[in-house]
Design an enzyme around this catalytic site. Structure first.
Site, PDB file in Angstrom:
ATOM      1  N   TYR A 131      68.445   8.105 106.988  1.00 42.07           N
ATOM      2  CA  TYR A 131      67.811   8.094 105.665  1.00 42.07           C
ATOM      3  C   TYR A 131      67.619   6.649 105.179  1.00 42.07           C
ATOM      4  CZ  TYR A 131      67.377   9.383 100.686  1.00 42.07           C
ATOM      5  OH  TYR A 131      66.948   9.552  99.392  1.00 42.07           O
ATOM      6  N   LYS A 177      64.153   4.855 104.407  1.00 44.09           N
ATOM      7  CA  LYS A 177      63.870   4.433 103.031  1.00 44.09           C
ATOM      8  C   LYS A 177      63.580   2.933 102.952  1.00 44.09           C
ATOM      9  CE  LYS A 177      64.026   8.136 100.494  1.00 44.09           C
ATOM     10  NZ  LYS A 177      62.714   8.723 100.148  1.00 44.09           N
ATOM     11  N   ALA A 209      69.628  14.086  89.269  1.00 41.57           N
ATOM     12  CA  ALA A 209      70.246  15.340  89.691  1.00 41.57           C
ATOM     13  C   ALA A 209      69.190  16.199  90.374  1.00 41.57           C
ATOM     14  CB  ALA A 209      70.796  16.056  88.465  1.00 41.57           C
TER      15      ALA A 209
HETATM   16  P1  NAD Z   1      64.402  17.660  95.976  1.00 37.17           P
HETATM   17  O1  NAD Z   1      64.996  18.248  97.223  1.00 37.17           O
HETATM   18  O2  NAD Z   1      64.709  18.334  94.711  1.00 37.17           O
HETATM   19  O3  NAD Z   1      62.849  17.563  96.130  1.00 37.17           O
HETATM   20  C1  NAD Z   1      62.241  17.210  97.319  1.00 37.17           C
HETATM   21  C2  NAD Z   1      61.092  18.170  97.556  1.00 37.17           C
HETATM   22  O4  NAD Z   1      60.383  17.758  98.715  1.00 37.17           O
HETATM   23  C3  NAD Z   1      61.528  19.592  97.798  1.00 37.17           C
HETATM   24  O5  NAD Z   1      60.942  20.467  96.871  1.00 37.17           O
HETATM   25  C4  NAD Z   1      61.083  19.874  99.217  1.00 37.17           C
HETATM   26  O6  NAD Z   1      60.665  21.231  99.416  1.00 37.17           O
HETATM   27  C5  NAD Z   1      59.956  18.910  99.411  1.00 37.17           C
HETATM   28  N1  NAD Z   1      59.741  18.608 100.818  1.00 37.17           N
HETATM   29  C6  NAD Z   1      60.670  18.307 101.736  1.00 37.17           C
HETATM   30  N2  NAD Z   1      60.088  18.096 102.919  1.00 37.17           N
HETATM   31  C7  NAD Z   1      58.736  18.245 102.755  1.00 37.17           C
HETATM   32  C8  NAD Z   1      57.643  18.125 103.606  1.00 37.17           C
HETATM   33  N3  NAD Z   1      57.809  17.817 104.885  1.00 37.17           N
HETATM   34  N4  NAD Z   1      56.422  18.309 103.091  1.00 37.17           N
HETATM   35  C9  NAD Z   1      56.241  18.630 101.779  1.00 37.17           C
HETATM   36  N5  NAD Z   1      57.295  18.782 100.956  1.00 37.17           N
HETATM   37  C10 NAD Z   1      58.521  18.583 101.426  1.00 37.17           C
HETATM   38  O7  NAD Z   1      64.894  16.171  95.970  1.00 37.17           O
HETATM   39  P2  NAD Z   1      64.702  14.977  94.896  1.00 37.17           P
HETATM   40  O8  NAD Z   1      66.050  14.477  94.578  1.00 37.17           O
HETATM   41  O9  NAD Z   1      63.816  15.371  93.817  1.00 37.17           O
HETATM   42  O10 NAD Z   1      64.068  13.865  95.811  1.00 37.17           O
HETATM   43  C11 NAD Z   1      62.758  13.368  95.674  1.00 37.17           C
HETATM   44  C12 NAD Z   1      62.651  12.049  96.413  1.00 37.17           C
HETATM   45  O11 NAD Z   1      63.502  11.099  95.798  1.00 37.17           O
HETATM   46  C13 NAD Z   1      63.072  12.092  97.863  1.00 37.17           C
HETATM   47  O12 NAD Z   1      62.229  11.262  98.601  1.00 37.17           O
HETATM   48  C14 NAD Z   1      64.455  11.505  97.852  1.00 37.17           C
HETATM   49  O13 NAD Z   1      64.825  10.918  99.068  1.00 37.17           O
HETATM   50  C15 NAD Z   1      64.317  10.477  96.781  1.00 37.17           C
HETATM   51  N6  NAD Z   1      65.582  10.071  96.161  1.00 37.17           N
HETATM   52  C16 NAD Z   1      66.239  10.885  95.344  1.00 37.17           C
HETATM   53  C17 NAD Z   1      67.421  10.445  94.752  1.00 37.17           C
HETATM   54  C18 NAD Z   1      68.151  11.286  93.772  1.00 37.17           C
HETATM   55  O14 NAD Z   1      69.119  10.805  93.177  1.00 37.17           O
HETATM   56  N7  NAD Z   1      67.761  12.517  93.569  1.00 37.17           N
HETATM   57  C19 NAD Z   1      67.920   9.201  95.057  1.00 37.17           C
HETATM   58  C20 NAD Z   1      67.205   8.369  95.892  1.00 37.17           C
HETATM   59  C21 NAD Z   1      66.031   8.813  96.434  1.00 37.17           C
END
Ligand code: NAD
Length: 915
Positions: free
Chosen positions: A654, A658, A687
């Site tokens: 990851y 990233k 969250a």
């Molecule tokens: P989440 O799991 O709630 O949302 C991610 C969404 O992406 C899901 O609905 C999933 O179905 C969709 N998805 C996954 N693979 C896919 C694909 N191949 N094609 C189309 N859709 C796909 O997670 P989130 O926390 O909302 O994360 C969103 C982004 O933010 C991600 O890239 C994650 O790595 C990044 N991120 C999140 C956090 C955090 O604190 N939540 C921190 C750092 C980075």
């Protein structure tokens, strides 16, 4: 049924803090401290009783047909003309019918209630109705007097008639006494006031109760039957005592508005009545009294019709539209209580030709232009020939009122040379939304508030005063519409098309909802798989978000393709183009997690994560870039993570993916530049299902995705001019992260290859990030690496001299170091000047800049004979030199203070490349 059918109010936008009066004059009149609380309403220099009466009357006319009005009664003790019907000027400004009875009521503070009572009785007698009653006062008070504290400027208006009555007139009781607690002799500027204790005890305290009791007795009522008791009294304690004497519970007594406005003379009872009507309920009884050489008491009963009254500004709206000032000398100037030098331009003749005023009265006082009967084009002024070049008809113009038409600023200027009571003189072209334009002065605003496209409203104001002949000229000016600047600042995505990948849940869903709320058409992409990307996928998450958007009036389409394949990426972009015809914004957000430490990380887990995050971004961005290039605009947001930026145990796949996105951004920002495609990266903290088992529960509760949305959307907006930057965002906290490069250290000699031992010997210096820089691209980095190295001692000194920059503030020293480099010698012919800069705040200090013989030299410290001295805070100075704060704006807003030869300071813009 006869009674009040409508109401309106006006309180000037400016409010003078009473503490400012005390601060300026307390040394002279210490007792002022007793009443130095709250603020008093204060007319702008171009406002008077007439302009305020017009404003209140316009408010009162909201939703009414003014062609029906048969009378206009104007009450004031501060009318600008003793012999010229003031009510006639108001009627012309309002474009009321010519066949009305217009009359002035004056010479007593109860003239407001007298005018109201006369209108009610005239209507009752059947002679005429409806009658518009307006009362306004702008009373002059001696500096440092209690009355300066107590008084305020304002106006109220009431329509009286027999249709759609909102408060039925139930009766009145009047007493008239020649009780002179104050008077203003003919031709005198100020009131003469008798002892306040006597006015309070023998005047207010006896006469108001007498009239109110007389009224109640006459109507067979007691105070228990009254819901609102409205009467003015500047003495706070006596106000309560009078109510008590009359048996009125405190909650029934209308506030005398001392704290928020001050006592507005003849208008005050009516102003308090309007404020009461704003919240009165059907069936409630209101007793209102007006005091002044006796007292009028009137009783009204609120009807059901009050609920149908169209909304208006009224008292509450005006109280909310306020701009406070603590500038007492400004107050003195606006009231003409000091006469500063106005310059020779102020002597220009201002005589009004009465012939022209009569002929053009509709245009000058009523802002009436023309509209072409043939083509419907409005124009100001009205002329014989239509201005529409495609029409050009002759003699086809009908009257067209511009005063209430929505308009916007087309051009503006702030003229420091033109004579003005409130410099700079602000004027420009106003363009009406429905057609027509005129050159207008701007009022009730600072120069900084003006901007092209800003919605404005037209207001009736004093334009010039012919002091020699005692004549006031009125005309219409433009003022920023309330809330317009905020509305203009609102970041909108109207007309934009956005793709958000992984928008079925978590952050993506929040981005999509807010983009749609702000007008974007959104492609909601989501594969609907499991947290680790496994499973067949589902259309439900994307569909649900699309439904939510549509339910609140937005536009969106769902897409269920997989970002991890090139075909998926193509299809997602095609979905946008097919549904909405273009693409402006792409948020690469889809993500999955497959956490394991490296030794346990099987190739499929490594690959799956890179496929979604890194390859996914490539697959969608590539076709998206092409569509954006064709549209000449684009905003691309990549999603990184703290795990990638800083590292996290068990997330090598990851973190690698990233951080790889940061590399993608760094190059893509260069490729997108010429097409206005900006690429940035967000590192969110929120969250979601990705973080539910890694975040502590209390943090999980607080970290709602909505707190990340503002940064993500800003980076996708037209307002964002940055490209190639990384921002952390979570829980309402935001910061920028960057790859920083320390100062290069050159080891070995020009012909000598450095040794491993050289590295060891200079290890600390190489590691030292003081003075580190962000570098724009590979070329900049290469040049920087080979930039001649400072000796260790100077490097340290240089770094120490730049603490502000390292801390993210303004590096003032660096600005002065570079100042000579921005000098335009060709513009300095014949210039012999020394600028002394006194920069306050972090990183500040004193520098002088000498320009002589077309050369520029900068020195730290004070020059003994500067031509002019410029004083500024470091931050403002940085903004000015950076081109973000125009020098003129800095000066007029007080951010730049200039001593000495002010005119010479204007050379700075010419002599240096700013921005
Ligand atoms: P989440 O799991 O709630 O949302 C991610 C969404 O992406 C899901 O609905 C999933 O179905 C969709 N998805 C996954 N693979 C896919 C694909 N191949 N094609 C189309 N859709 C796909 O997670 P989130 O926390 O909302 O994360 C969103 C982004 O933010 C991600 O890239 C994650 O790595 C990044 N991120 C999140 C956090 C955090 O604190 N939540 C921190 C750092 C980075």
């Amino acid at each position: 049924m006869i009674g009040i059918t409508s109401y309106g109010a006006y309180i000037p936008k400016l409010r003078l803090e009473r503490t400012a009066i005390f601060q300026a004059m307390g040394w002279f009149a210490p007792a002022l401290m007793m009443v130095a609380d709250g603020e008093r309403a204060m007319c702008n220099w171009d406002e008077d009783s007439l302009t305020m009466a017009v404003a209140a009357a316009r408010d009162c006319l909201t939703g009414l047909d003014k062609r029906q009005v048969q009378g206009l009664f104007l009450a004031s003790t501060t009318l600008p003309f003793d012999d010229r019907q003031n009510a006639g000027i108001v009627a012309t400004a309002l474009n009321l019918p010519d066949a009305i009875l217009a009359s002035d009521f004056t010479a007593s503070l109860k003239a407001g209630t007298t005018a109201l009572l006369t209108a009610l009785e005239t209507a009752q007698g059947g002679a005429r109705n409806p009658i518009l009653v307006a009362a306004a006062d702008r009373r002059e008070t001696r500096p440092a007097s209690f009355y300066e504290m107590w008084s305020g400027d304002g106006a109220a208006a009431l329509m009286v008639g027999d249709r759609d009555v909102i408060a039925e007139f139930k009766g009145s009781y009047t007493v008239s006494y020649d009780f002179v607690e104050h008077y203003r002799a003919a031709g005198r500027h100020f009131d003469y006031t008798w002892e306040e204790r006597w006015a309070r005890d023998e005047g207010y305290g006896k006469i108001i109760p007498e009239a109110v009791s007389g009224l109640l007795q006459k109507l067979g009522l007691t105070m228990a039957d009254v819901d609102h008791l409205v009467f003015p009294c500047v003495f706070q304690a006596e106000h309560r005592n009078i109510a008590k004497k009359l048996g009125a519970a405190p909650e029934k007594v209308a506030d005398n508005m001392h704290a928020v406005c001050g006592e507005t003379g003849t208008a005050h009872s009516l102003l308090m009545l309007v404020r009461t009507l704003e919240t009165a309920r059907p069936g409630e009884r209101i007793v209102v009294a007006g005091f002044g050489q006796g007292c009028n008491a009137l009783c009204f009963e609120v009807t059901d019709a009050i609920a149908q009254l169209p909304s208006r500004i009224a008292v509450s709206g005006h109280l909310a539209r306020r701009k406070t000032t603590g500038n007492y000398t400004r107050w003195l100037k606006f009231r003409n209580l000091i006469q500063p030098e106005m310059g020779i331009r102020a002597e220009a003749p201002t005589q009004t030709a009465m012939t022209a005023l009569w002929r053009k009265r509709k245009m000058l006082l009523g802002l009436v232009g023309g509209i072409c009967r043939q083509c419907g084009t409005p124009q100001f002024p009205r002329m014989d020939i239509c201005v529409n070049p495609d029409c050009g008809s002759h003699h086809t113009q009908d009257d067209y009122e511009f005063a209430d038409r929505p308009a916007r600023i087309k051009t503006f200027t702030g003229d420091l040379l033109a004579v003005s009571v409130d410099p700079p003189h602000k004027y420009g072209m106003v363009q009406f939304d429905d057609g027509g334009r005129l050159m207008a002065d701007f009022t009730d605003c600072d120069f900084e508030e003006l901007q092209v496209g800003l919605p404005v409203q037209m207001v009736f104001r004093r334009r010039t005063e012919d002091e020699q002949r005692g004549f006031v000229n009125y005309f219409w000016k433009a003022t920023p519409a309330p809330g317009a600047a905020e509305e203009m600042k609102r970041i909108s995505f109207a007309g934009r098309v956005a793709i958000v990948t992984g928008a079925g849940a978590g952050l993506g869903r929040a981005y999509a909802l807010e983009l749609a709320r702000r007008g974007a058409k959104v492609v909601v992409n989501d594969l609907g798989g499991a947290r680790d990307g496994s499973g067949a996928g589902s259309s439900t998450p994307a569909d649900q978000v699309v439904e939510e958007i549509r339910a609140s009036g937005g536009e969106a389409v769902a897409n269920y393709d997989n970002v991890a394949t090139p075909e998926g990426g193509e299809k997602i972009v095609r979905a946008a183009l097919e549904a909405f015809g273009r693409l402006d914004i792409l948020i690469n957000n889809a993500g999955i997690l497959r956490d394991k430490s490296l030794i346990k990380m099987e190739p499929e887990n490594w690959r799956a994560v890179l496929d979604v995050h890194l390859h996914g971004a490539y697959h969608v961005t590539r076709p998206a870039m092409a569509a954006m290039r064709d549209g000449g605009f684009g905003r691309i947001l990549l999603t990184t993570s703290a795990a990638g930026l800083y590292g996290n145990f068990g997330q090598t796949n990851y973190a690698a993916a990233k951080m790889a996105l940061v590399g993608l951004m760094n190059s893509l920002k260069l490729e997108g530049r010429k097409h206005d495609i900006k690429v940035n990266t967000i590192a969110p903290l929120a969250a979601s299902r990705l973080t539910e088992d890694v975040m502590p529960p209390e943090l999980f509760e607080r970290a709602q995705p909505e707190y990340v949305v503002p940064m993500a959307l800003y980076l996708c907006s037209e307002a964002c001019d940055r490209s190639g930057a990384i921002f952390n965002a979570g829980m309402g906290y935001f910061s920028r992260a960057a790859v920083m490069t320390g100062p290069p250290v050159q080891l070995g000699g020009d012909d000598t290859v450095p040794t491993v031992e050289d590295i060891a010997d200079h290890w600390e210096r190489i590691n030292d990030l003081r003075g580190a820089k962000e570098l724009a691209d590979l070329n900049a980095a290469t040049v920087d690496l080979m930039t001649p190295v400072q000796k260790p001692s100077t490097a340290a000194a240089g770094a120490a001299a730049k603490p502000a920059a390292a801390a993210g503030g303004v590096d003032v020293q660096a600005i002065f170091d570079g100042l000579a480099g921005t000098f335009k010698a060709e513009a300095a012919q014949g210039v012999d000047v020394v600028f002394q800069f006194l920069i306050s705040g972090s990183g500040g200090g004193e520098w002088s800049c000498t320009i002589r013989n077309q050369t520029c030299s900068v020195a730290r410290g004070r020059h003994d004979k500067p031509t002019c001295t410029l004083k500024m805070a470091a931050e403002d100075f940085g903004a000015m030199i950076g081109g973000r704060l125009p020098p003129m704006q800095a000066f007029t807003s007080g951010k730049l203070k200039i001593e000495g030869d002010v005119m010479k300071s204007q050379l700075i813009e010419k002599l240096f490349k700013i921005g």
